[in-house]
Design a protein around this motif. Structure first.
Motif, PDB file in Angstrom:
ATOM      1  N   MET A 174      43.378  34.784  39.382  1.00  0.00           N
ATOM      2  CA  MET A 174      42.737  34.198  40.721  1.00  0.00           C
ATOM      3  C   MET A 174      41.930  35.814  41.424  1.00  0.00           C
ATOM      4  O   MET A 174      41.129  35.324  41.869  1.00  0.00           O
ATOM      5  N   VAL A 175      42.370  37.220  40.813  1.00  0.00           N
ATOM      6  CA  VAL A 175      41.465  38.098  41.333  1.00  0.00           C
ATOM      7  C   VAL A 175      40.259  38.000  41.037  1.00  0.00           C
ATOM      8  O   VAL A 175      39.081  38.247  41.708  1.00  0.00           O
ATOM      9  N   ASP A 176      40.230  37.945  39.141  1.00  0.00           N
ATOM     10  CA  ASP A 176      39.255  37.768  38.925  1.00  0.00           C
ATOM     11  C   ASP A 176      37.848  36.784  39.082  1.00  0.00           C
ATOM     12  O   ASP A 176      36.506  37.047  39.651  1.00  0.00           O
ATOM     13  N   GLU A 177      38.123  36.004  39.555  1.00  0.00           N
ATOM     14  CA  GLU A 177      38.317  34.355  39.990  1.00  0.00           C
ATOM     15  C   GLU A 177      37.197  34.525  41.554  1.00  0.00           C
ATOM     16  O   GLU A 177      35.616  34.492  41.674  1.00  0.00           O
ATOM     17  N   ILE A 178      37.728  35.828  42.421  1.00  0.00           N
ATOM     18  CA  ILE A 178      37.213  36.583  43.588  1.00  0.00           C
ATOM     19  C   ILE A 178      36.432  37.523  42.963  1.00  0.00           C
ATOM     20  O   ILE A 178      34.680  37.633  43.231  1.00  0.00           O
ATOM     21  N   GLY A 179      36.741  38.191  42.273  1.00  0.00           N
ATOM     22  CA  GLY A 179      35.949  39.432  42.141  1.00  0.00           C
ATOM     23  C   GLY A 179      36.137  40.475  42.664  1.00  0.00           C
ATOM     24  O   GLY A 179      35.295  41.636  43.069  1.00  0.00           O
ATOM     25  N   THR A 180      37.664  40.697  42.801  1.00  0.00           N
ATOM     26  CA  THR A 180      37.715  42.042  43.491  1.00  0.00           C
ATOM     27  C   THR A 180      38.256  43.600  42.785  1.00  0.00           C
ATOM     28  O   THR A 180      39.074  42.364  41.525  1.00  0.00           O
ATOM     29  N   PRO A 181      38.083  44.563  42.342  1.00  0.00           N
ATOM     30  CA  PRO A 181      38.439  45.151  41.709  1.00  0.00           C
ATOM     31  C   PRO A 181      39.728  45.249  41.424  1.00  0.00           C
ATOM     32  O   PRO A 181      40.596  45.427  43.217  1.00  0.00           O
ATOM     33  N   PHE A 183      58.405  27.494  48.169  1.00  0.00           N
ATOM     34  CA  PHE A 183      57.703  26.541  48.561  1.00  0.00           C
ATOM     35  C   PHE A 183      57.350  28.301  48.291  1.00  0.00           C
ATOM     36  O   PHE A 183      55.132  28.283  48.799  1.00  0.00           O
ATOM     37  N   ILE A 184      57.772  29.516  49.011  1.00  0.00           N
ATOM     38  CA  ILE A 184      57.054  31.440  48.616  1.00  0.00           C
ATOM     39  C   ILE A 184      56.116  31.196  47.619  1.00  0.00           C
ATOM     40  O   ILE A 184      55.331  32.172  47.858  1.00  0.00           O
ATOM     41  N   THR A 185      56.262  30.238  45.869  1.00  0.00           N
ATOM     42  CA  THR A 185      55.085  31.007  45.579  1.00  0.00           C
ATOM     43  C   THR A 185      54.046  30.436  45.794  1.00  0.00           C
ATOM     44  O   THR A 185      52.926  31.115  45.255  1.00  0.00           O
ATOM     45  N   ASN A 186      53.373  29.582  46.639  1.00  0.00           N
ATOM     46  CA  ASN A 186      52.305  28.876  47.351  1.00  0.00           C
ATOM     47  C   ASN A 186      51.860  30.298  47.793  1.00  0.00           C
ATOM     48  O   ASN A 186      51.243  30.646  48.190  1.00  0.00           O
ATOM     49  N   ILE A 187      52.835  30.277  48.685  1.00  0.00           N
ATOM     50  CA  ILE A 187      52.440  31.892  50.094  1.00  0.00           C
ATOM     51  C   ILE A 187      51.903  32.614  49.127  1.00  0.00           C
ATOM     52  O   ILE A 187      50.892  33.551  49.286  1.00  0.00           O
ATOM     53  N   ASP A 188      52.844  33.426  47.988  1.00  0.00           N
ATOM     54  CA  ASP A 188      52.424  34.324  47.399  1.00  0.00           C
ATOM     55  C   ASP A 188      50.881  34.359  46.601  1.00  0.00           C
ATOM     56  O   ASP A 188      50.332  34.861  46.847  1.00  0.00           O
ATOM     57  N   HIS A 189      50.634  33.558  46.400  1.00  0.00           N
ATOM     58  CA  HIS A 189      49.108  32.424  46.234  1.00  0.00           C
ATOM     59  C   HIS A 189      48.316  33.109  47.109  1.00  0.00           C
ATOM     60  O   HIS A 189      47.203  33.389  46.665  1.00  0.00           O
ATOM     61  N   TYR A 190      48.610  32.216  48.064  1.00  0.00           N
ATOM     62  CA  TYR A 190      47.508  32.487  49.023  1.00  0.00           C
ATOM     63  C   TYR A 190      48.032  33.364  49.803  1.00  0.00           C
ATOM     64  O   TYR A 190      46.096  33.661  49.650  1.00  0.00           O
TER      65      TYR A 190
END
Ligand code: C2E
Ligand code: CA
Ligand code: CA
Length: 690
Positions: free
Chosen positions: A543-550, A493-500
């Motif tokens: 994931m990061v691009d969807e949020i738009g963070t440098p 389940f750790i991969t879900n936590i990492d994404h989160y």
């Protein structure tokens, strides 16, 4: 373990062979009796209805006789005699009063009341022509020889085709019988009748009976052959399913079935048992030094010794290459321990020279083994203070417990026995609970991001942070990561936590950026389990691009242990992450795994020195030498350094002198919620008061 195999085996076992044999034989007997009874009944019925016709004739004759005698009318008697019938008149006591024609009446007669309702028809055989016999119960059957007599032959090959061909459809067999009726005065009037049977009908009946019985016989033989084949097949299957290939003793499946039987026996309900997981330490090494065959030879000998050490009421099996399982009767933990210690002693004194060495007479090639055992005690089942009639036979559960107990022993070459206790039980339950709650906790956003700032050692400037997860559970309260991260790492389940965590950190960073706050790079832990996904770098970027963070505001931390997996895959992912603009750090450097070699191949940005460098009782000078050389090494490889777990000022001073770039530890700050971390960002510099 082997659950689908086990289920199908149980299913096949349940189709009990002996029950089916008994059932089949009974069904066969019933079928044979019914068919033959039906044939007999048919024969009796048709003959006896012919008898009934004859009876009517005899009654008419008796009427004439009565009438003629009572009125002394000889004319009536002459009418009676016109057909030249054979008859006899007997007194009630059996004396012959009168007779006409040929008296061949036998004295044995039977009642045929059965087929003629209330009429009690008495029938007698003919002494000359015994073509009809009485069957017990007063039934008539035609004699088998009647057909032969009708054809005038006593040839035993009567049924030969050529003889049968001689029989014409009109050929009739005459079968004389004597039938009795009462005269008015009470005397018995017995006249000779004649029953006619078409020979073709009789033969067809006999052929049908013969064919049906032949069919039944073939059917019986066919079924018996099938049943015998089934028994043989089951024997083979038993061997395949229940016998261990190597030791020729029980395998796991046999253990499961037999163990369940032992525990479920009602006479055993009050007993205590011990499930034992026994492991031969370094069995693989032995096989590598000698050969797989020698290893198998050893397993056989160990299996034999274990078998000799247990009673008939107990059980053992070879489970996997180096492990055995035992089900022992136990009184208490202490006695089990003593018994197992004695068993280990015995196993250790086993002359474990390989087969080849024994045969070659080598005396000096002893190999000493160690044995580690996990034990789970099985107590009598009790419900509401009362002993249950049967014990719970959760063999797999007990075995898992024994394995868990064994796993608490140090991975050394030493012998050891560990018992499954309440603490382990509690741990197991917690692992189960976490697994049950994880998805709901993630959906309900129960996981919270804490930030631990990283400061420059010289001026105490905030130059980074690490994101650390916390579980704020409505059911269990605040749960530290040590209580759930290792469980998630094991169950995946750790991969879900990492994404989160990456998403939440990216969102926070963007929020702070838009608020004009000058956020610093925040590192996020990515578990080694995640590296099995070849598109990990793209996933993170998306994931990061969807949020738009440098990208430069996100750093990825990999633990040192991850570098032992597929090295090329890791190198590729690191290069990709870097090419996307993320920095990558090696976490826990120096925590146990030696990854100096990995540093050579992997172009990382940051080296995080594990807190272990500063702990322990080692000579401070030696500790400092190691830390300063690690920092120098990082610098030569153009990596920045972070010292983790720094708690005291002296350490900060020393690290500053050595040129360490960042300090992450309680000295500056503990991990804190986002709002508190915002305050730290605003503050920018932070030097704890002395
Ligand atoms: P880590 O990545 O090595 O995190 C550093 C741990 O050291 C943190 O423990 C932190 O609170 C603790 N620490 C920092 N400074 C000091 C100090 O001066 N003294 C002491 N005694 N401890 C200090 P934490 O937060 O309990 O995390 C434990 C481990 O759980 C982490 O070790 C990491 O391996 C794992 N973890 C935490 N959050 C995550 C996450 O989001 N994802 C993954 N994959 N693992 C995480
Ligand atoms: Ca970390
Ligand atoms: Ca760390």
């Amino acid at each position: 373990m082997a659950s689908s195999k086990e289920k199908s085996f149980r299913r096949i076992k349940r189709s009990y062979t002996w029950v089916s044999i008994v059932f089949f034989v009974i069904a066969f007997i019933i079928l044979a009796v019914v068919i033959n009874a039906a044939l007999l009944f048919f024969t009796f019925y048709s003959i006896n209805s012919k008898v009934d016709n004859q009876y009517e004739r005899v009654k008419t004759m008796a009427g004439l006789y009565d009438e003629g005698k009572s009125s002394d009318n000889q004319g009536l008697i002459d009418v009676l005699h016109a057909d030249s019938p054979d008859y006899v008149v007997l007194s009630e006591s059996g004396d012959v009063i009168d007779s006409f024609g040929d008296n061949t009446l036998s004295n044995v007669g039977g009642s045929l009341g059965f087929f003629f309702g209330s009429r009690d028809v008495r029938v007698y055989e003919d002494t000359k022509n015994k073509t009809m016999r009485f069957f017990s119960g007063g039934m008539l059957i035609p004699d088998i020889v009647l057909l032969q007599m009708a054809l005038g032959t006593d040839d035993p090959d009567f049924y030969e085709e050529e003889n049968l061909e001689k029989i014409d459809a009109t050929d009739v067999a005459n079968m004389p019988i004597w039938i009795e009726t009462k005269l008015n005065g009470g005397d018995r009037f017995i006249a000779k009748g004649n029953i006619q049977i078409r020979l073709v009908d009789a033969i067809i009946l006999q052929i049908v009976a013969f064919a049906l019985n032949l069919f039944l016989l073939f059917f019986l033989i066919f079924r018996l052959v099938r049943i015998i084949r089934e028994i043989i097949r089951k024997r083979r299957m038993n061997e395949l399913f229940l016998v261990d290939e190597v030791t020729k003793g029980n395998n796991w499946m046999a253990f499961l079935l037999k163990g369940e039987r032992i525990l479920k026996k009602s006479k055993n309900a009050g007993k205590r048992y011990a499930m034992v997981h026994l492991v031969i330490v370094k069995y693989r090494n032995y096989c590598m030094c000698h050969s797989l065959d020698e290893g198998r030879f050893l397993l056989r000998r160990i299996s034999d010794l274990i078998e000799q050490s247990i009673t008939k009421e107990e059980l053992s099996a070879h489970v996997s290459s180096s492990s055995f399982v035992l089900l022992l009767e136990a009184t208490d933990a202490e006695s089990v321990k003593m018994r197992l210690e004695a068993l280990v002693e015995k196993l250790k004194t086993l002359d474990i020279r390989g087969n080849a060495q024994l045969q070659a007479g080598h005396k000096d090639t002893f190999h000493t083994f160690c044995f580690q055992l996990g034990v789970c005690l099985i107590n009598p089942s009790v419900v509401d203070g009362k002993k249950k009639k049967r014990m719970d036979a959760a063999i797999e559960q007990y075995y898992n417990n024994a394995v868990t107990a064994k796993s608490t022993l140090e991975v050394t070459d030493d012998d050891g026995i560990a018992f499954f206790d309440d603490k382990l039980m509690e741990d197991e339950r917690w692992i189960q609970t976490v697994g049950d709650h994880q998805q709901k906790a993630l959906d309900n956003q129960e996981f919270v991001v804490y930030y631990q700032p990283k400061y420059s050692p010289d001026r105490g400037e905030l130059i980074g942070a690490e994101a650390l997860v916390r579980w704020q559970s409505p059911d269990f309260g605040f749960v530290p990561p040590g209580r759930f991260i290792p469980i998630f790492e094991k169950n995946g389940f750790i991969t879900n936590i990492d994404h989160y965590m990456i998403c939440h950190v990216a969102e926070d960073q963007k929020k702070w950026l838009e608020a004009g706050m000058n956020p610093v790079p925040v590192s996020v832990n990515v578990s080694r389990a995640h590296f099995a996904e070849s598109d990990l770098a793209e996933q993170i970027q998306n994931m990061v691009d969807e949020i738009g963070t440098p990208h430069e505001l996100i750093e990825i931390e990999l633990t040192e242990s991850a570098f032992f997996d597929d090295k090329n895959a890791i190198i590729r992912i690191i290069e990709q992450l870097k090419s996307f603009g993320f920095s990558v750090s090696m976490d826990d450097f120096g925590s146990g795994y030696s990854s100096l070699n990995s540093l050579k191949d992997m172009n990382l940005d940051v080296l995080k020195l594990d807190a272990e460098f500063f702990r322990g009782d080692a000579d401070p000078d030696r500790k400092e030498a190691v830390v300063s050389e690690a920092i120098r090494l990082a610098k030569r490889l153009h990596m920045r350094t972070v010292a983790e777990g720094v708690e005291v000022r002296e350490e900060v001073e020393f690290l500053k002198q050595q040129g360490c770039d960042m300090i992450q530890g309680y000295y500056f700050a503990k991990p804190m919620p986002g709002e508190e971390y915002e305050e730290r960002m605003k503050e920018k510099y932070h030097m704890p008061e002395e």
